[in-house]
Design a protein around this motif. Structure first.
Motif, PDB file in Angstrom:
ATOM      1  N   MET A   1       0.840  -1.189   0.000  1.00  0.00           N
ATOM      2  CA  MET A   1       0.000   0.000   0.000  1.00  0.00           C
ATOM      3  C   MET A   1       0.879   1.244   0.000  1.00  0.00           C
ATOM      4  SD  MET A   1      -2.943   1.058   2.735  1.00  0.00           S
ATOM      5  CE  MET A   1      -1.899   1.389   4.114  1.00  0.00           C
ATOM      6  N   HIS A   2       0.655   2.058  -1.034  1.00  0.00           N
ATOM      7  CA  HIS A   2       1.432   3.292  -1.124  1.00  0.00           C
ATOM      8  C   HIS A   2       0.592   4.472  -0.713  1.00  0.00           C
ATOM      9  CE1 HIS A   2       5.304   2.184  -2.845  1.00  0.00           C
ATOM     10  NE2 HIS A   2       4.647   1.145  -3.346  1.00  0.00           N
ATOM     11  N   LEU A   3       1.096   5.205   0.206  1.00  0.00           N
ATOM     12  CA  LEU A   3       0.374   6.382   0.659  1.00  0.00           C
ATOM     13  C   LEU A   3       1.017   7.605   0.031  1.00  0.00           C
ATOM     14  CD1 LEU A   3       0.030   5.551   4.433  1.00  0.00           C
ATOM     15  CD2 LEU A   3      -1.798   5.604   2.757  1.00  0.00           C
ATOM     16  N   LYS A   4       0.238   8.648  -0.027  1.00  0.00           N
ATOM     17  CA  LYS A   4       0.813   9.902  -0.506  1.00  0.00           C
ATOM     18  C   LYS A   4       1.847  10.362   0.526  1.00  0.00           C
ATOM     19  CE  LYS A   4      -3.415  11.303  -1.669  1.00  0.00           C
ATOM     20  NZ  LYS A   4      -4.514  12.241  -1.562  1.00  0.00           N
ATOM     21  N   PRO A   5       2.923  10.994   0.060  1.00  0.00           N
ATOM     22  CA  PRO A   5       3.979  11.410   0.997  1.00  0.00           C
ATOM     23  C   PRO A   5       3.405  12.175   2.187  1.00  0.00           C
ATOM     24  CG  PRO A   5       4.624  11.893  -1.253  1.00  0.00           C
ATOM     25  CD  PRO A   5       3.215  11.348  -1.329  1.00  0.00           C
ATOM     26  N   ALA A   6       2.398  12.985   1.946  1.00  0.00           N
ATOM     27  CA  ALA A   6       1.883  13.812   3.039  1.00  0.00           C
ATOM     28  C   ALA A   6       1.232  12.965   4.119  1.00  0.00           C
ATOM     29  CB  ALA A   6       0.874  14.826   2.505  1.00  0.00           C
ATOM     30  N   GLU A   7       0.765  11.766   3.770  1.00  0.00           N
ATOM     31  CA  GLU A   7       0.062  10.941   4.749  1.00  0.00           C
ATOM     32  C   GLU A   7       0.964   9.902   5.386  1.00  0.00           C
ATOM     33  OE1 GLU A   7      -3.439   9.323   2.997  1.00  0.00           O
ATOM     34  OE2 GLU A   7      -4.009  11.296   2.200  1.00  0.00           O
ATOM     35  N   ARG A   8       2.232   9.893   4.971  1.00  0.00           N
ATOM     36  CA  ARG A   8       3.127   8.894   5.534  1.00  0.00           C
ATOM     37  C   ARG A   8       3.750   9.447   6.817  1.00  0.00           C
ATOM     38  NH1 ARG A   8       6.540   6.709   0.959  1.00  0.00           N
ATOM     39  NH2 ARG A   8       7.746   8.567   1.358  1.00  0.00           N
ATOM     40  N   ASP A   9       3.858   8.585   7.819  1.00  0.00           N
ATOM     41  CA  ASP A   9       4.507   8.991   9.081  1.00  0.00           C
ATOM     42  C   ASP A   9       5.970   9.320   8.800  1.00  0.00           C
ATOM     43  OD1 ASP A   9       5.614   9.297  11.501  1.00  0.00           O
ATOM     44  OD2 ASP A   9       4.955   7.373  12.322  1.00  0.00           O
ATOM     45  N   PRO A  10       6.382  10.554   9.045  1.00  0.00           N
ATOM     46  CA  PRO A  10       7.782  10.891   8.734  1.00  0.00           C
ATOM     47  C   PRO A  10       8.776  10.097   9.571  1.00  0.00           C
ATOM     48  CG  PRO A  10       6.695  12.665   9.944  1.00  0.00           C
ATOM     49  CD  PRO A  10       5.631  11.683   9.586  1.00  0.00           C
ATOM     50  N   ALA A  11       8.331   9.500  10.677  1.00  0.00           N
ATOM     51  CA  ALA A  11       9.255   8.744  11.519  1.00  0.00           C
ATOM     52  C   ALA A  11       9.448   7.326  11.008  1.00  0.00           C
ATOM     53  CB  ALA A  11       8.747   8.713  12.953  1.00  0.00           C
ATOM     54  N   SER A  12       8.601   6.892  10.049  1.00  0.00           N
ATOM     55  CA  SER A  12       8.616   5.471   9.682  1.00  0.00           C
ATOM     56  C   SER A  12       9.947   5.066   9.074  1.00  0.00           C
ATOM     57  CB  SER A  12       7.475   5.182   8.718  1.00  0.00           C
ATOM     58  OG  SER A  12       7.693   5.872   7.510  1.00  0.00           O
ATOM     59  N   GLN A  13      10.491   5.918   8.219  1.00  0.00           N
ATOM     60  CA  GLN A  13      11.723   5.526   7.539  1.00  0.00           C
ATOM     61  C   GLN A  13      12.885   5.367   8.524  1.00  0.00           C
ATOM     62  OE1 GLN A  13      12.398   8.016   4.185  1.00  0.00           O
ATOM     63  NE2 GLN A  13      13.379   6.404   3.000  1.00  0.00           N
ATOM     64  N   PRO A  14      13.165   6.365   9.379  1.00  0.00           N
ATOM     65  CA  PRO A  14      14.245   6.158  10.359  1.00  0.00           C
ATOM     66  C   PRO A  14      14.005   4.946  11.242  1.00  0.00           C
ATOM     67  CG  PRO A  14      13.397   8.421  10.470  1.00  0.00           C
ATOM     68  CD  PRO A  14      12.616   7.718   9.417  1.00  0.00           C
ATOM     69  N   ARG A  15      12.765   4.716  11.597  1.00  0.00           N
ATOM     70  CA  ARG A  15      12.474   3.567  12.452  1.00  0.00           C
ATOM     71  C   ARG A  15      12.807   2.268  11.750  1.00  0.00           C
ATOM     72  NH1 ARG A  15       6.729   4.956  15.405  1.00  0.00           N
ATOM     73  NH2 ARG A  15       7.602   6.565  16.768  1.00  0.00           N
ATOM     74  N   PHE A  16      12.414   2.192  10.463  1.00  0.00           N
ATOM     75  CA  PHE A  16      12.682   0.984   9.697  1.00  0.00           C
ATOM     76  C   PHE A  16      14.178   0.716   9.641  1.00  0.00           C
ATOM     77  CE2 PHE A  16      13.660  -0.878   5.498  1.00  0.00           C
ATOM     78  CZ  PHE A  16      13.039  -2.098   5.670  1.00  0.00           C
ATOM     79  N   TYR A  17      14.952   1.787   9.359  1.00  0.00           N
ATOM     80  CA  TYR A  17      16.395   1.586   9.245  1.00  0.00           C
ATOM     81  C   TYR A  17      17.026   1.265  10.596  1.00  0.00           C
ATOM     82  CZ  TYR A  17      16.225   2.971   4.398  1.00  0.00           C
ATOM     83  OH  TYR A  17      15.952   3.000   3.062  1.00  0.00           O
ATOM     84  N   SER A  18      16.517   1.866  11.664  1.00  0.00           N
ATOM     85  CA  SER A  18      17.070   1.549  12.994  1.00  0.00           C
ATOM     86  C   SER A  18      16.831   0.085  13.321  1.00  0.00           C
ATOM     87  CB  SER A  18      16.429   2.399  14.088  1.00  0.00           C
ATOM     88  OG  SER A  18      16.280   3.701  13.666  1.00  0.00           O
ATOM     89  N   ALA A  19      15.625  -0.404  12.986  1.00  0.00           N
ATOM     90  CA  ALA A  19      15.310  -1.803  13.259  1.00  0.00           C
ATOM     91  C   ALA A  19      16.235  -2.715  12.469  1.00  0.00           C
ATOM     92  CB  ALA A  19      13.850  -2.085  12.912  1.00  0.00           C
ATOM     93  N   LEU A  20      16.447  -2.323  11.202  1.00  0.00           N
ATOM     94  CA  LEU A  20      17.331  -3.114  10.347  1.00  0.00           C
ATOM     95  C   LEU A  20      18.747  -3.139  10.924  1.00  0.00           C
ATOM     96  CD1 LEU A  20      16.407  -4.443   7.706  1.00  0.00           C
ATOM     97  CD2 LEU A  20      17.663  -2.676   6.476  1.00  0.00           C
ATOM     98  N   LEU A  21      19.200  -1.969  11.344  1.00  0.00           N
ATOM     99  CA  LEU A  21      20.549  -1.849  11.911  1.00  0.00           C
ATOM    100  C   LEU A  21      20.668  -2.698  13.172  1.00  0.00           C
ATOM    101  CD1 LEU A  21      23.255  -0.193  11.563  1.00  0.00           C
ATOM    102  CD2 LEU A  21      22.357   1.297  13.347  1.00  0.00           C
ATOM    103  N   ALA A  22      19.621  -2.664  14.011  1.00  0.00           N
ATOM    104  CA  ALA A  22      19.641  -3.435  15.247  1.00  0.00           C
ATOM    105  C   ALA A  22      19.767  -4.924  14.942  1.00  0.00           C
ATOM    106  CB  ALA A  22      18.383  -3.159  16.058  1.00  0.00           C
ATOM    107  N   LEU A  23      18.981  -5.381  13.963  1.00  0.00           N
ATOM    108  CA  LEU A  23      19.062  -6.787  13.568  1.00  0.00           C
ATOM    109  C   LEU A  23      20.467  -7.119  13.068  1.00  0.00           C
ATOM    110  CD1 LEU A  23      15.825  -7.822  11.658  1.00  0.00           C
ATOM    111  CD2 LEU A  23      16.813  -8.806  13.719  1.00  0.00           C
ATOM    112  N   PHE A  24      20.983  -6.208  12.255  1.00  0.00           N
ATOM    113  CA  PHE A  24      22.287  -6.385  11.637  1.00  0.00           C
ATOM    114  C   PHE A  24      23.372  -6.522  12.704  1.00  0.00           C
ATOM    115  CE2 PHE A  24      25.960  -4.810   9.180  1.00  0.00           C
ATOM    116  CZ  PHE A  24      25.868  -5.692   8.112  1.00  0.00           C
ATOM    117  N   ILE A  25      23.211  -5.788  13.820  1.00  0.00           N
ATOM    118  CA  ILE A  25      24.192  -5.875  14.907  1.00  0.00           C
ATOM    119  C   ILE A  25      23.919  -7.084  15.797  1.00  0.00           C
ATOM    120  CG2 ILE A  25      25.048  -4.719  16.988  1.00  0.00           C
ATOM    121  CD1 ILE A  25      24.512  -2.059  15.605  1.00  0.00           C
TER     122      ILE A  25
END
Lengths: 518, 274
Positions: A1-25
């Protein structure tokens, strides 16, 4: 599901990458710690631990064994008390030299400061292990090891306490012509005496716990008894010893908090600054230290003869130069990595378990469980977990997790009690289930405190993970124990240096983190 | 000669010029009041006289010691002869009054006596006498954190009385006291200095107190000496000029001193109520 940029949580991207980084470590950390929950339920392991645990009941109560137990308990207390006396003797001059207190130009003494770093950077158990080789099996090694490590710790903290208070009184005295020692005695000590005494008593409590495990490297006390019981799979004796641990730590806790409370009362106005209470305490203190040295019967005279001096010299000489060959360094680096992995994964498990149990009811029951978990030292847990999952780093992870769950559970419960209650209550009143009300209302308020506690504990666990290997639970300790048993002192020396560097690195990193967060 | 400053300047590390071209001399036994707006350099001057700060330029000689030549031991001996009353008494809260007063003689006592006094105060009569002069004898064995701010400030004065210094420096010594007590406490300090022939230099915020009690007034403004005159020659205009930066009203002891009945018992104030 693609949302318009205005409706996307701006925190989602950093959160996704932090989770990925945590897994990676975390993934390689879990690998290095050899986490294998399956081993807990392996039939052959289950049989070993099952038969061991079933031997726990009834605890051994034979009069001969109880005699040994009583003597070992006294010995543990005496090692702690004598070790603290030695540490205090060492700490006073070093703290005076290291501290900026009472100096007209606040300068620090870098030479003494680095000596202190080395003294407390090497775990007391490593000192004990080394001293056992010089002075033979027995409490002398334990007392000296405690004296050195705790001397370094006390000196550092004393120096900092002296610097932490208003410097004006001491400066004014120096301007009246008083020398630095007198300016400190009249201008600084009155401000800090309570804090100094309180910290010393708290450290004595820690020393009791530390001297319990000294026995695992042959330095006397309860640990030695526990080591023997474990080696003979004698569950009944182990149970009696564990109960004694519990009682001992509980009593030390009680004495310590009682002493610290008594420091709060203002003395009655009279010419002598010390009332009968403090005079009595002083007498008890002197008596306890004298009795400890008498009970342990350490031939300190024999330690300081020319003959033993030359043998110590020779022994120390055999540690130099350390083995710095590429192959050995690689192995040590692996040990460092494994140590880090054990500490990180163990702390993570403990944090999760602690958070769950911190809210469990009835509180009284769980407080008892927390106290029981934390009163058994990590090293003792490791001997038991090694039985249930076999030797190796995973046993270390479980041991750290068990002890740390006790510590963090209690701290978490207090932090959650102190967190603002209104947000959670408001949510519950509007019909939100209590679990969700906790996540949305209470947790955000307590989170900074919880994170601070966890990081602080992790810092301590890194040091602890470095020595869990003494009972076969992986990491640097296992390397050190092994090499010392084979009299490979050059290799052992490299491991000790690695431990020291690890401890300094942890110190610096946490100081840096704290500065950044402040 | 008690002290002599010759063209003394003091520049702080951050470049702020606290004192500039100060030339000031005092004979043994003189009583001098320093007045001037806050930030003028009164405290810096007192610190300089107390050897807490070294001058950036010029010559300082205190009790016949040239500051630059003094060795550590000589500096210590010199400092034992200088007593300072600080604006905020530098006394640990958990210390007892008796110990705080005895601390005045640490520079003169042998070490054993200083150490022993921590366990049992060795000069209770001496300390009691100093405290009695400030009406604090009953507080002798109390802890300092049980005293009020004004009582603590008087303990600081008692310490200096006990020290029996040749040069007494006082930096706003009575700022925390009500006018009546301020007058009497300051008078104790003056009487003590007079009876022993000690030199007294006090910085005071209350102009009337300075003019009433001190024969010699030194006005300081922006790090320089504005005037150095006998109290009788200081005119109203000079004072207004000195305090121009603080507005039209001269800083005096709070005005109620003029109207409360207690004021009758203190010497009449000359310029306080004009």
């Amino acid at each position: 599901m693609h949302l318009k940029p205005a409706e996307r949580d701006p925190a989602s991207q950093p959160r996704f990458y932090s989770a990925l980084l945590a897994l990676f470590i975390l993934w390689p950390l879990f690998q290095a710690a050899e986490v294998s929950p399956g081993a807990l339920f392996d039939p052959s392991n289950l049989k070993v631990i099952g038969s061991f645990l079933s031997g726990f009941l009834p605890p051994e109560r034979g009069s001969e064994f109880l005699g040994y137990l009583g003597k070992a308990t006294l010995e543990t207390l005496a090692i702690a008390t004598a070790g603290m006396a030695l540490a205090g003797l060492l700490a006073l001059p070093l703290a005076y030299l290291a501290s900026a207190a009472g100096r007209e130009k606040p300068t620090l003494n870098p030479l003494i400061r680095s000596l202190l770093t080395i003294l407390r950077g090497v775990p007391e158990l490593v000192w004990a292990l080394v001293f056992v080789r010089v002075f033979g099996l027995g409490p002398a090694a334990g007392v000296l090891a405690l004296g050195l490590t705790y001397g370094g710790m006390l000196a550092k903290v004393y120096a900092e306490i002296l610097e932490s208070v208003d410097a004006a009184p001491a400066r004014a005295l120096r301007l009246n012509g008083a020398s630095r020692p007198l300016a400190i005695l009249y201008g600084v000590i009155p401000q800090v005496s309570k804090e100094l005494a309180s910290y010393t008593v708290y450290r004595w409590e820690c020393a009791v716990r530390a001297s319990v495990v000294m026995g695992f490297v042959g330095a006397g006390g309860l640990g030695q008894l526990m080591d023997q019981a474990m080696k003979m799979f004698n569950g009944g004796e182990a149970a009696s010893i564990l109960i004694t641990f519990l009682l001992l730590v509980f009593v030390a806790d009680l004495i310590s908090s009682g002493l610290r409370r008594s420091l709060d009362q203002a003395p009655p106005p009279s010419a002598a600054p010390f009332g009968p209470g403090s005079t009595g305490l002083l007498a008890i203190f002197v008596a306890a230290v004298t009795a400890s040295f008498w009970f342990l019967d350490i031939g300190f005279g024999a330690l300081f003869t020319l003959e033993s001096a030359s043998s110590i010299n020779q022994f120390i000489g055999s540690f130099f130069p350390p083995d710095l060959s590429a192959a050995w360094l690689r192995k040590v680096a692996q040990g460092v990595w494994e140590t880090l992995a054990i500490s990180a994964v163990g702390t993570l498990f403990a944090a999760l378990a602690g958070l769950l149990l911190a809210q469990a009811r009835p509180r009284l029951l769980f407080n008892f469980i927390f106290n029981a978990l934390r009163s058994v030292p990590e090293l003792v847990w490791a001997t038991i977990t090694a039985l249930s999952v076999g030797l190796g780093p995973f046993a270390g992870v479980l041991a750290l997790a068990l002890h740390t769950t006790g510590v963090l559970g209690r701290l978490y419960a207090e932090a959650l009690d102190n967190a603002p209650a209104a947000p959670g209550r408001a949510l519950r009143l509007s019909g939100v289930p209590s679990g969700l009300a906790f996540l949305y209302g209470t947790l955000p308020g307590a989170a900074p405190q919880l994170i601070a506690y966890t990081l602080y504990r992790w810092e301590m666990n890194i040091r602890m993970a470095a020595i869990l290997g003494f009972v076969g639970a992986g990491g640097l300790g296992q390397l050190l124990y092994f090499e010392l048993s084979l009299f490979h002192y050059a290799q052992a020396s490299t491991v000790i240096i690695a431990m020291l560097l690890l401890s300094i690195a942890v110190d610096q990193t946490s100081a840096w983190l704290r500065r950044r967060m402040a | 000669m008690s002290f002599a400053l010759n063209g003394v300047g003091l520049t702080h590390a951050n470049g702020f010029v606290a004192l500039d071209g100060i030339t000031l001399q005092a004979d043994q036994g003189e009583h001098i009041a320093l007045i001037g707006p806050s930030g003028a350099g009164k405290t810096s001057l007192i610190s300089l006289l107390g050897t807490a700060l070294a001058p950036s330029s010029g010559q300082v000689s205190i009790l016949d010691f040239g500051q630059n030549t003094a060795s550590t031991a000589a500096l210590k001996r010199l400092r034992a002869r200088i007593g300072t009353v600080h604006q905020a008494p530098p006394i640990p809260g958990r210390q007892r009054v008796i110990t705080a007063v005895l601390a005045g003689r640490l520079g003169q006592w042998p070490v054993w006596k200083s150490l022993a006094s921590l366990f049992y105060p060795l000069d209770i009569p001496g300390a009691r006498e100093a405290l009695a002069r400030l009406d604090l004898a009953d507080k002798i064995f109390q802890r300092c954190d049980q005293l009020s701010g004004g009582q603590l400030q008087r303990v600081g004065i008692a310490r200096v009385l006990y020290q029996q210094a040749d040069l007494i420096l006082a930096d706003e010594p009575v700022s925390a006291l009500d006018p009546v007590l301020a007058q009497s406490s300051l008078q104790r300090l003056i009487d003590d200095a007079a009876s022993r022939g000690a030199t007294l230099v006090a910085s005071l915020h209350a102009v009337d107190l300075a003019l009433n009690s001190f024969p010699r007034i030194v006005g300081i403004k922006a790090g320089r000496i504005a005037f150095d005159l006998p109290a009788s020659s200081v005119s109203e205009a000079m004072l207004h000029e000195l305090y121009a930066s603080e507005g039209q009203i001269l800083p005096t002891q709070s005005n109620e001193a003029c109207f409360t009945p207690q004021a009758a018992s203190t010497p009449p104030l000359r310029s306080a109520c004009t």
